[in-house]
Design a protein around this motif. Sequence first.
Motif, mmCIF file in Angstrom:
data_model
loop_
_atom_site.group_PDB
_atom_site.id
_atom_site.type_symbol
_atom_site.label_atom_id
_atom_site.label_comp_id
_atom_site.label_asym_id
_atom_site.label_seq_id
_atom_site.Cartn_x
_atom_site.Cartn_y
_atom_site.Cartn_z
ATOM 1 N N GLY A 31 30.687 68.038 40.817
ATOM 2 C CA GLY A 31 30.896 68.504 42.188
ATOM 3 C C GLY A 31 32.165 69.308 42.234
ATOM 4 O O GLY A 31 32.289 70.323 41.565
ATOM 5 N N GLY A 32 33.150 68.819 42.976
ATOM 6 C CA GLY A 32 34.396 69.557 42.960
ATOM 7 C C GLY A 32 35.386 69.125 44.014
ATOM 8 O O GLY A 32 35.066 68.385 44.954
ATOM 9 N N THR A 33 36.607 69.604 43.827
ATOM 10 C CA THR A 33 37.680 69.403 44.791
ATOM 11 C C THR A 33 37.276 69.952 46.150
ATOM 12 O O THR A 33 37.657 69.408 47.190
ATOM 13 N N ASP A 34 36.508 71.023 46.151
ATOM 14 C CA ASP A 34 36.126 71.689 47.386
ATOM 15 C C ASP A 34 35.362 70.765 48.324
ATOM 16 O O ASP A 34 35.478 70.879 49.547
ATOM 17 N N ILE A 35 34.562 69.859 47.775
ATOM 18 C CA ILE A 35 33.758 68.953 48.606
ATOM 19 C C ILE A 35 34.167 67.506 48.423
ATOM 20 O O ILE A 35 33.628 66.624 49.086
#
Length: 650
Positions: free
Chosen positions: A418-422
């Motif tokens: 996933g990511g830091t963004d979500i």
Amino acid sequence: MPDSAALWIPSRDRVANAAMTAFRSALSERCGVELPDSVALHRFSIERPGDFWSALWDFAGVVGDPGERAFAPAARMRDARFFPDATLNVVDTLLSATDDDAPAILAAREDGERSAMTWRELRAKVAATAHGLREVGVERGDVVAGWLPNIPEAYVTALAAASIGAVFTSTSPDFGVSGVLDRFGQVRPKVLVAADGYVYAGRAHDCLARLREVAAALPSLRKVVVVPHLADSPTTRGLPNSVLWQSFLRDKAPLAPAPLPFDAPLFVLYSSGTTGVPKCIVHRAGGLLLTLLKEHRLHCDIRAGDRVFYYTTTGWMMWNWLLGALASKATIVVYDGSPAHPSANSLFGLADDLGITLFGTSAKFIDTLRKAGARPGADHDLRALRTITSTGSPLSAENFDYVYEHVKPDVHLASISGGTDICGCFVLGDPTRPVYRGEIQGPALGMAVDVYDEQGRPAPVGATGELVCTKPFPSMPLGFWADDDGSRYEAAYFADFPGVWRHGDWLARTEHGGFVITGRSDATLNPGGVRIGTADIYRQVELFPEIAESVVIGQDVGGDVRVVLFVKMADDRQLSDELVGRIKAAIRTNCSPRHVPALVVAVPDVPRTRSGKLVELAVRDVVHGRPVRNTEALANPESLENFKDLPQLG
């Protein structure tokens, strides 16, 4: 083993009692629909988001008033809202465990130091810290920053800030002064909680000198709270408005979290791009809580009383992910130190000692174990271990084989991404489906994940394309800090495919309904699973008069990513070993050890667009033997020839 053969099958390797099965059954009865498997459940979750998330709220035991509406659609994806009428404070759910004397946090340090904090003690610490924050003027919407190792005080501070309605942000103590100020300087924290140092690879690292520099450069601070981690009473001389941790706590009254809207800001996380200072991503409280409950309870089968471990620092989103496991009434196991000290098997010794049920790590760590010939399954019992999660970079097929052969044959190995963004996952594990080597099992529930080609059309099975999400989801960030008109947020995620979230990962769908991620499609670096923006490195390299220009990329090598810095020398100067050493030292000191390039290579020229912008993606494509697109936009396309021999270097 052939790729088509499953390495793990739930019905074969353990009782199929996952929460996902129970939730699917409850949702089917609640809504009067047939949901025979998790594929049908996923389809329902994106077609009827209001019903899905409302059912999850009840199933997961979220504390608060959900209001009348579970989902409010909008013309633009980013403007959709979940539970727009809800009132809650996430701390009520995060601290809702009822066995007061059971451990909430088990802490371990690489030197063998251990500690435990019960749920009763955690609530008391959070209450006392919240009162301390209030006494120095912290109010709803203010920022509280943590420059801390992965220690209990970091979790206490984050929970205390959330209980007030303040916003918590953190980064790890291996960041240098410039790296810390590039982040905290943007969000202007009112309180900074920092440790006197940290331990790593057998060494103690003092942070007090750097802390004085950081504090002096943050005029917004009303108080600096120093957590003793290396010494019982570290000196705070030369540190104005400072106090030791224990003196800051104010044991006045029980914890009383403030009721807040579902979209109240909770965390600021940092994701660097290719230019400028890191982006400050503001995450909403309710959306993040529901997302983590979904991932933990359903995808990872975390149960009350489980012991959940993730090797992380406070500068990585997996730290926030681990904090969220408290909402499932699980004990979190937090570790400070090197994962390979004193031996590669050390963390599995910890898993044995503490009865860890979910072991979270990076693909790089698993690859390192394999190459070192480690045999954790032979050296340790690991009988409590049910799930291993791997993230940070793609987990190779060979490393899937390694886990099942040499760690544990009946474990659920879940590669997640996933990511830091979500602050969560787009694709991850599913405890009700088989595990196939080299594959992520499927999309996250509630996430309309697709694979797009360059024209924005769904790509066929087996074809590599962009990871996109075509419908709203609760953990979409509120936005970026100080991006009042939302233009930077829009450009970051919705510019390439209007109305559709483009994440920046290359992936392909498999015949099993899973995914294979092949790397980043943007210029963000990802060494050891920690995302790093190139701008951090450029700011240090630009300080060297010997260097005229530079370009930095991540090169895929041996299942991980190494940072490679190309430099164009000024005048007729030469790139010496001494200069390379100084460059690496500056980056290590002012950014972090993870930013340090594995290779520094001199080149005659670096590519730029006609408007003067560095073209990192073009360099990365050349290095990996991929065709370069849009060369007509380059002012000097011939410079790409300078990068064709990199695979033979180092």
